[in-house]
Scaffold this motif. Structure first.
Motif, PDB file in Angstrom:
ATOM      1  N   GLU A  40       0.953  -1.302  -0.081  1.00 50.65           N
ATOM      2  CA  GLU A  40       0.031   0.140   0.119  1.00 50.65           C
ATOM      3  C   GLU A  40       0.843   1.280  -0.066  1.00 50.65           C
ATOM      4  OE1 GLU A  40      -3.206   1.172  -0.385  1.00 50.65           O
ATOM      5  OE2 GLU A  40      -3.483  -0.989  -1.197  1.00 50.65           O
ATOM      6  N   ARG A  41       2.007   1.123  -0.243  1.00 50.42           N
ATOM      7  CA  ARG A  41       2.942   2.539  -0.546  1.00 50.42           C
ATOM      8  C   ARG A  41       2.297   3.304  -1.758  1.00 50.42           C
ATOM      9  NH1 ARG A  41       7.505  -1.703  -0.240  1.00 50.42           N
ATOM     10  NH2 ARG A  41       7.828  -1.812   1.671  1.00 50.42           N
ATOM     11  N   LEU A  42       1.846   2.912  -2.835  1.00 52.91           N
ATOM     12  CA  LEU A  42       1.516   3.705  -3.532  1.00 52.91           C
ATOM     13  C   LEU A  42       0.008   4.187  -3.730  1.00 52.91           C
ATOM     14  CD1 LEU A  42       3.349   2.590  -6.659  1.00 52.91           C
ATOM     15  CD2 LEU A  42       3.661   4.564  -5.542  1.00 52.91           C
ATOM     16  N   GLY A  43      -0.842   3.084  -3.084  1.00 50.96           N
ATOM     17  CA  GLY A  43      -2.199   3.314  -3.037  1.00 50.96           C
ATOM     18  C   GLY A  43      -2.662   2.539  -4.254  1.00 50.96           C
ATOM     19  N   ALA A  44      -4.212   2.122  -4.087  1.00 52.54           N
ATOM     20  CA  ALA A  44      -4.603   1.459  -5.376  1.00 52.54           C
ATOM     21  C   ALA A  44      -5.096   2.331  -6.669  1.00 52.54           C
ATOM     22  CB  ALA A  44      -6.274   0.704  -4.794  1.00 52.54           C
ATOM     23  N   ILE A  64      -6.451  -2.611 -20.731  1.00 52.16           N
ATOM     24  CA  ILE A  64      -7.029  -1.586 -20.442  1.00 52.16           C
ATOM     25  C   ILE A  64      -8.436  -1.771 -19.901  1.00 52.16           C
ATOM     26  CG2 ILE A  64      -8.315   0.422 -21.957  1.00 52.16           C
ATOM     27  CD1 ILE A  64      -5.744   0.226 -23.866  1.00 52.16           C
ATOM     28  N   ALA A  65      -8.970  -2.886 -20.504  1.00 52.90           N
ATOM     29  CA  ALA A  65     -10.443  -3.512 -19.953  1.00 52.90           C
ATOM     30  C   ALA A  65     -10.302  -3.695 -18.371  1.00 52.90           C
ATOM     31  CB  ALA A  65     -10.772  -4.516 -20.824  1.00 52.90           C
ATOM     32  N   PHE A  66      -9.531  -4.376 -17.979  1.00 50.26           N
ATOM     33  CA  PHE A  66      -9.288  -4.908 -16.555  1.00 50.26           C
ATOM     34  C   PHE A  66      -8.900  -3.502 -15.517  1.00 50.26           C
ATOM     35  CE2 PHE A  66      -9.345  -9.058 -18.412  1.00 50.26           C
ATOM     36  CZ  PHE A  66      -9.969  -9.632 -17.487  1.00 50.26           C
ATOM     37  N   HIS A  67      -7.992  -2.803 -16.063  1.00 50.60           N
ATOM     38  CA  HIS A  67      -7.710  -1.639 -15.194  1.00 50.60           C
ATOM     39  C   HIS A  67      -8.494  -0.534 -15.471  1.00 50.60           C
ATOM     40  CE1 HIS A  67      -4.078  -3.817 -13.818  1.00 50.60           C
ATOM     41  NE2 HIS A  67      -4.020  -4.342 -15.006  1.00 50.60           N
ATOM     42  N   ALA A  68      -9.182  -0.275 -16.284  1.00 52.71           N
ATOM     43  CA  ALA A  68      -9.973   0.797 -16.405  1.00 52.71           C
ATOM     44  C   ALA A  68     -11.429   0.281 -15.853  1.00 52.71           C
ATOM     45  CB  ALA A  68     -10.521   1.085 -18.128  1.00 52.71           C
ATOM     46  N   ALA A  69     -11.809  -0.824 -15.593  1.00 51.14           N
ATOM     47  CA  ALA A  69     -13.136  -1.099 -14.824  1.00 51.14           C
ATOM     48  C   ALA A  69     -12.610  -1.028 -13.333  1.00 51.14           C
ATOM     49  CB  ALA A  69     -13.264  -2.764 -14.942  1.00 51.14           C
ATOM     50  N   GLU A  70     -11.276  -1.480 -12.977  1.00 51.37           N
ATOM     51  CA  GLU A  70     -10.847  -1.325 -11.466  1.00 51.37           C
ATOM     52  C   GLU A  70     -10.696   0.344 -11.144  1.00 51.37           C
ATOM     53  OE1 GLU A  70     -10.057  -2.500  -7.678  1.00 51.37           O
ATOM     54  OE2 GLU A  70     -10.747  -3.712  -9.379  1.00 51.37           O
ATOM     55  N   ALA A  71     -10.290   1.229 -12.203  1.00 51.60           N
ATOM     56  CA  ALA A  71     -10.096   2.347 -11.766  1.00 51.60           C
ATOM     57  C   ALA A  71     -11.522   3.120 -11.693  1.00 51.60           C
ATOM     58  CB  ALA A  71      -9.279   3.243 -13.067  1.00 51.60           C
ATOM     59  N   VAL A  72     -12.358   2.610 -12.603  1.00 47.01           N
ATOM     60  CA  VAL A  72     -13.949   3.287 -12.140  1.00 47.01           C
ATOM     61  C   VAL A  72     -14.272   2.828 -10.860  1.00 47.01           C
ATOM     62  CG1 VAL A  72     -16.343   3.022 -13.129  1.00 47.01           C
ATOM     63  CG2 VAL A  72     -14.438   3.381 -14.790  1.00 47.01           C
ATOM     64  N   LYS A  73     -14.036   1.620 -10.435  1.00 45.53           N
ATOM     65  CA  LYS A  73     -14.673   1.075  -9.226  1.00 45.53           C
ATOM     66  C   LYS A  73     -13.899   1.897  -8.229  1.00 45.53           C
ATOM     67  CE  LYS A  73     -13.400  -2.968  -7.558  1.00 45.53           C
ATOM     68  NZ  LYS A  73     -13.162  -4.368  -7.399  1.00 45.53           N
ATOM     69  N   LEU A  74     -12.779   2.426  -8.428  1.00 44.70           N
ATOM     70  CA  LEU A  74     -11.977   3.119  -7.239  1.00 44.70           C
ATOM     71  C   LEU A  74     -12.463   4.672  -7.260  1.00 44.70           C
ATOM     72  CD1 LEU A  74      -8.503   1.258  -7.566  1.00 44.70           C
ATOM     73  CD2 LEU A  74     -10.097   0.978  -5.677  1.00 44.70           C
ATOM     74  N   GLY A  75     -13.110   4.770  -8.198  1.00 43.02           N
ATOM     75  CA  GLY A  75     -13.431   6.529  -8.273  1.00 43.02           C
ATOM     76  C   GLY A  75     -12.249   7.366  -8.715  1.00 43.02           C
ATOM     77  N   VAL A  76     -11.282   6.971  -9.528  1.00 37.75           N
ATOM     78  CA  VAL A  76     -10.452   7.544 -10.326  1.00 37.75           C
ATOM     79  C   VAL A  76     -11.097   8.435 -11.242  1.00 37.75           C
ATOM     80  CG1 VAL A  76      -8.340   7.487 -11.867  1.00 37.75           C
ATOM     81  CG2 VAL A  76      -8.629   5.582 -10.048  1.00 37.75           C
ATOM     82  N   SER A  77     -10.659   9.673 -11.029  1.00 37.23           N
ATOM     83  CA  SER A  77     -11.259  10.946 -11.826  1.00 37.23           C
ATOM     84  C   SER A  77     -10.637  10.951 -13.166  1.00 37.23           C
ATOM     85  CB  SER A  77     -10.995  12.136 -11.200  1.00 37.23           C
ATOM     86  OG  SER A  77      -9.866  12.782 -11.379  1.00 37.23           O
ATOM     87  N   GLU A  80      -7.552  12.661 -13.579  1.00 33.16           N
ATOM     88  CA  GLU A  80      -6.603  11.717 -13.167  1.00 33.16           C
ATOM     89  C   GLU A  80      -6.025  10.747 -14.232  1.00 33.16           C
ATOM     90  OE1 GLU A  80      -6.896  11.381  -8.281  1.00 33.16           O
ATOM     91  OE2 GLU A  80      -8.564  10.549  -9.701  1.00 33.16           O
ATOM     92  N   ILE A  81      -7.028  10.268 -14.953  1.00 28.45           N
ATOM     93  CA  ILE A  81      -6.637   9.362 -15.961  1.00 28.45           C
ATOM     94  C   ILE A  81      -6.173  10.184 -17.230  1.00 28.45           C
ATOM     95  CG2 ILE A  81      -7.852   8.094 -17.621  1.00 28.45           C
ATOM     96  CD1 ILE A  81     -10.126   7.184 -15.492  1.00 28.45           C
ATOM     97  N   ALA A  82      -6.576  11.333 -17.358  1.00 24.46           N
ATOM     98  CA  ALA A  82      -5.942  11.866 -18.541  1.00 24.46           C
ATOM     99  C   ALA A  82      -4.540  12.317 -18.359  1.00 24.46           C
ATOM    100  CB  ALA A  82      -6.791  13.334 -18.745  1.00 24.46           C
ATOM    101  N   GLU A  83      -3.997  12.798 -17.024  1.00 25.39           N
ATOM    102  CA  GLU A  83      -2.823  13.056 -16.633  1.00 25.39           C
ATOM    103  C   GLU A  83      -2.094  11.884 -16.750  1.00 25.39           C
ATOM    104  OE1 GLU A  83      -0.292  14.559 -13.081  1.00 25.39           O
ATOM    105  OE2 GLU A  83      -2.187  15.317 -13.330  1.00 25.39           O
ATOM    106  N   ALA A  84      -2.513  10.733 -16.360  1.00 25.63           N
ATOM    107  CA  ALA A  84      -1.815   9.367 -16.449  1.00 25.63           C
ATOM    108  C   ALA A  84      -1.764   9.034 -18.062  1.00 25.63           C
ATOM    109  CB  ALA A  84      -2.314   8.152 -16.005  1.00 25.63           C
ATOM    110  N   LEU A  85      -2.537   9.150 -18.877  1.00 23.21           N
ATOM    111  CA  LEU A  85      -2.371   9.040 -20.391  1.00 23.21           C
ATOM    112  C   LEU A  85      -1.536   9.887 -20.904  1.00 23.21           C
ATOM    113  CD1 LEU A  85      -6.151   8.271 -21.160  1.00 23.21           C
ATOM    114  CD2 LEU A  85      -4.013   6.519 -20.807  1.00 23.21           C
ATOM    115  N   GLY A  86      -1.401  11.044 -20.351  1.00 21.75           N
ATOM    116  CA  GLY A  86      -0.176  12.257 -20.979  1.00 21.75           C
ATOM    117  C   GLY A  86       1.107  11.763 -20.758  1.00 21.75           C
ATOM    118  N   VAL A  87       1.201  11.124 -19.486  1.00 20.44           N
ATOM    119  CA  VAL A  87       2.416  10.610 -19.249  1.00 20.44           C
ATOM    120  C   VAL A  87       2.923   9.323 -20.294  1.00 20.44           C
ATOM    121  CG1 VAL A  87       3.647   9.208 -17.477  1.00 20.44           C
ATOM    122  CG2 VAL A  87       2.508  11.061 -16.840  1.00 20.44           C
ATOM    123  N   ALA A  88       1.997   8.689 -20.466  1.00 16.51           N
ATOM    124  CA  ALA A  88       2.020   7.374 -21.558  1.00 16.51           C
ATOM    125  C   ALA A  88       2.515   7.763 -22.908  1.00 16.51           C
ATOM    126  CB  ALA A  88       0.770   6.586 -21.687  1.00 16.51           C
TER     127      ALA A  88
END
Length: 113
Positions: A40-44, A64-77, A80-88
């Motif tokens: 839990e150093r980084l958080g889910a 993408i499918a599995f991690h997008a579903a988990e991100a939605v479940k966790l309430g990732v905004s 936040e997703i746009a910023e992560a995609l910008g890094v990618a």
């Protein structure tokens, strides 16, 4: 566009089949996948953002499918997703630029050989 819920179901079904044929492989993958959650150093949410960025750079629709579903479940905004995609996007462009220098090195070395 993919039907993402169906993608998750299809992959899940095939992974169940694969786990009957090579259970240690799937068990090992599960251990790796769960390792970060134990510290839990980084958080889910952060782990899922990293996973989404990596999924883009590796071009893995299943990831993408599995991690997008988990991100939605966790309430990732969305932001936040746009910023992560910008890094990618930055990393892919940077990786292409960096690896272009490998091509130049290979050409120079092969011309000298």
């Amino acid at each position: 566009m993919l039907e993402w819920k169906q993608e998750i179901q299809d992959i899940g079904s095939r992974l169940k089949e694969l786990s009957t044929r090579t259970p240690d492989t799937l068990r090992g993958f599960g251990l790796i996948a769960g390792a970060g959650a134990k510290t839990e150093r980084l958080g889910a949410k952060t782990r899922e953002l990293i996973a989404l960025a990596v999924a883009v750079t590796t071009r893995c629709d299943g990831c993408i499918a599995f991690h997008a579903a988990e991100a939605v479940k966790l309430g990732v905004s969305d932001d936040e997703i746009a910023e992560a995609l910008g890094v990618a996007i930055n990393l892919n462009a940077g990786a292409a630029m960096t690896y272009s220098t490998h091509v130049l090195d290979a050409i120079d070395a092969l011309k000298q050989a």
